[in-house]
Scaffold this motif. Structure first.
Motif, PDB file in Angstrom:
ATOM      1  N   ALA A 169       0.834  -1.206   0.000  1.00 52.96           N
ATOM      2  CA  ALA A 169       0.000   0.000   0.000  1.00 52.96           C
ATOM      3  C   ALA A 169       0.871   1.259   0.000  1.00 52.96           C
ATOM      4  O   ALA A 169       0.572   2.240  -0.690  1.00 52.96           O
ATOM      5  CB  ALA A 169      -0.932  -0.002   1.201  1.00 52.96           C
ATOM      6  N   ARG A 170       1.978   1.224   0.764  1.00 54.10           N
ATOM      7  CA  ARG A 170       2.901   2.364   0.772  1.00 54.10           C
ATOM      8  C   ARG A 170       3.575   2.525  -0.588  1.00 54.10           C
ATOM      9  O   ARG A 170       3.801   3.639  -1.060  1.00 54.10           O
ATOM     10  CB  ARG A 170       3.945   2.200   1.873  1.00 54.10           C
ATOM     11  N   PRO A 195      -4.239  -0.637  -8.832  1.00 52.44           N
ATOM     12  CA  PRO A 195      -5.346  -0.813  -7.891  1.00 52.44           C
ATOM     13  C   PRO A 195      -4.862  -0.961  -6.453  1.00 52.44           C
ATOM     14  O   PRO A 195      -3.686  -1.239  -6.209  1.00 52.44           O
ATOM     15  CB  PRO A 195      -6.023  -2.099  -8.372  1.00 52.44           C
ATOM     16  N   ILE A 196      -5.789  -0.781  -5.502  1.00 55.71           N
ATOM     17  CA  ILE A 196      -5.427  -0.861  -4.089  1.00 55.71           C
ATOM     18  C   ILE A 196      -4.937  -2.263  -3.720  1.00 55.71           C
ATOM     19  O   ILE A 196      -3.955  -2.418  -3.010  1.00 55.71           O
ATOM     20  CB  ILE A 196      -6.624  -0.454  -3.205  1.00 55.71           C
ATOM     21  N   GLN A 197      -5.610  -3.284  -4.218  1.00 54.13           N
ATOM     22  CA  GLN A 197      -5.207  -4.675  -3.935  1.00 54.13           C
ATOM     23  C   GLN A 197      -4.209  -5.124  -4.995  1.00 54.13           C
ATOM     24  O   GLN A 197      -4.442  -6.069  -5.726  1.00 54.13           O
ATOM     25  CB  GLN A 197      -6.424  -5.589  -3.930  1.00 54.13           C
ATOM     26  N   VAL A 198      -3.100  -4.452  -5.053  1.00 60.01           N
ATOM     27  CA  VAL A 198      -2.101  -4.687  -6.089  1.00 60.01           C
ATOM     28  C   VAL A 198      -1.307  -5.964  -5.793  1.00 60.01           C
ATOM     29  O   VAL A 198      -1.122  -6.344  -4.642  1.00 60.01           O
ATOM     30  CB  VAL A 198      -1.172  -3.452  -6.215  1.00 60.01           C
ATOM     31  N   ILE A 217       3.184  -4.619  -9.847  1.00 63.50           N
ATOM     32  CA  ILE A 217       4.216  -3.620  -9.530  1.00 63.50           C
ATOM     33  C   ILE A 217       5.421  -3.805 -10.441  1.00 63.50           C
ATOM     34  O   ILE A 217       5.936  -2.849 -11.016  1.00 63.50           O
ATOM     35  CB  ILE A 217       4.629  -3.709  -8.048  1.00 63.50           C
ATOM     36  N   ASN A 218       5.860  -5.053 -10.612  1.00 62.49           N
ATOM     37  CA  ASN A 218       7.007  -5.332 -11.484  1.00 62.49           C
ATOM     38  C   ASN A 218       6.708  -4.926 -12.926  1.00 62.49           C
ATOM     39  O   ASN A 218       7.576  -4.386 -13.623  1.00 62.49           O
ATOM     40  CB  ASN A 218       7.392  -6.801 -11.413  1.00 62.49           C
ATOM     41  N   MET A 267      -7.856 -10.728 -16.571  1.00 61.04           N
ATOM     42  CA  MET A 267      -9.259 -11.051 -16.295  1.00 61.04           C
ATOM     43  C   MET A 267      -9.408 -11.768 -14.957  1.00 61.04           C
ATOM     44  O   MET A 267     -10.365 -11.518 -14.218  1.00 61.04           O
ATOM     45  CB  MET A 267      -9.848 -11.898 -17.427  1.00 61.04           C
ATOM     46  N   GLU A 268      -8.480 -12.662 -14.618  1.00 58.32           N
ATOM     47  CA  GLU A 268      -8.527 -13.351 -13.325  1.00 58.32           C
ATOM     48  C   GLU A 268      -8.446 -12.347 -12.176  1.00 58.32           C
ATOM     49  O   GLU A 268      -9.227 -12.413 -11.227  1.00 58.32           O
ATOM     50  CB  GLU A 268      -7.375 -14.351 -13.200  1.00 58.32           C
ATOM     51  N   LEU A 269      -7.506 -11.416 -12.263  1.00 56.37           N
ATOM     52  CA  LEU A 269      -7.352 -10.401 -11.217  1.00 56.37           C
ATOM     53  C   LEU A 269      -8.584  -9.502 -11.135  1.00 56.37           C
ATOM     54  O   LEU A 269      -9.046  -9.166 -10.043  1.00 56.37           O
ATOM     55  CB  LEU A 269      -6.105  -9.555 -11.467  1.00 56.37           C
TER      56      LEU A 269
END
Length: 182
Positions: A59-60, A71-74, A79-80, A124-126
């Motif tokens: 989150a940071r 998204p918040i639930q990354v 990220i990579n 799509m899964e995410l």
């Protein structure tokens, strides 16, 4: 040595005046063995707490201007991908669905059509995990029923690189239903 002895065990420290050095060393060793080490403390954390710590760290990270559109639930994978995109090691291919929805799919620069298809599946899964949609998608059915097109050309060969079709960063690929042959 370097280990810290907890305050509760300070009273148990051996008195050097009454004992010889071997006994002192033995008692100190015993106290150090009884003291939980940092490694044991880390192992004592339950899985849920470790996940919470990890999610707080993510989150940071997402607050960074480079990663702010995630998204918040990354996930770590997202990220990579975003970092690779920023350094020019990846590209975004915009997949245009028939209903007008655009899916931004990130793939490496030398990705193949199969890599793009796998990235679409993962996207799509995410998305479904976050939105709570359909539990299962038969991708075998999807790829038999639909195909990807770029500038009127079908992306049929899974082994062909996207750049061989002329696909570059931010290009639109259309997700189209196959026409039945009679």
């Amino acid at each position: 040595m370097g280990d810290n002895i907890p305050c509760s065990q300070l009273d148990e420290r051996p008195s050097v005046e009454n004992e010889d050095s071997e006994q002192v060393d033995e008692k100190i060793s015993q106290i150090v063995e009884d003291t939980p080490s940092e490694e044991e403390d880390e192992e004592a954390l339950p899985h849920s707490e470790i996940l919470d710590i990890f999610e707080e760290g993510l989150a940071r990270l997402v607050q960074d201007p480079l990663l702010c559109d995630l998204p918040i639930q990354v996930t770590l994978e997202e990220i990579n991908s975003q970092i690779a995109l920023e350094y020019g090691q990846a590209m975004t291919v915009r997949i245009l669905k028939a209903d007008g929805e655009v899916m931004p799919i990130v793939v490496v620069q030398n990705a193949t059509v199969l890599d793009l298809k796998k990235a679409i599946c993962r996207f799509m899964e995410l998305k479904q995990q976050r939105e709570g949609g359909v539990k299962y998608i038969s991708w075998r059915y999807v790829w038999r029923t639909f195909h990807l097109m770029f500038q009127g050309e079908k992306l049929e060969d899974d082994k062909t690189k996207l750049k061989d079709y002329g696909i570059r960063n931010r290009d639109e690929v259309t997700f189209m239903k196959r026409l039945r042959k009679k």
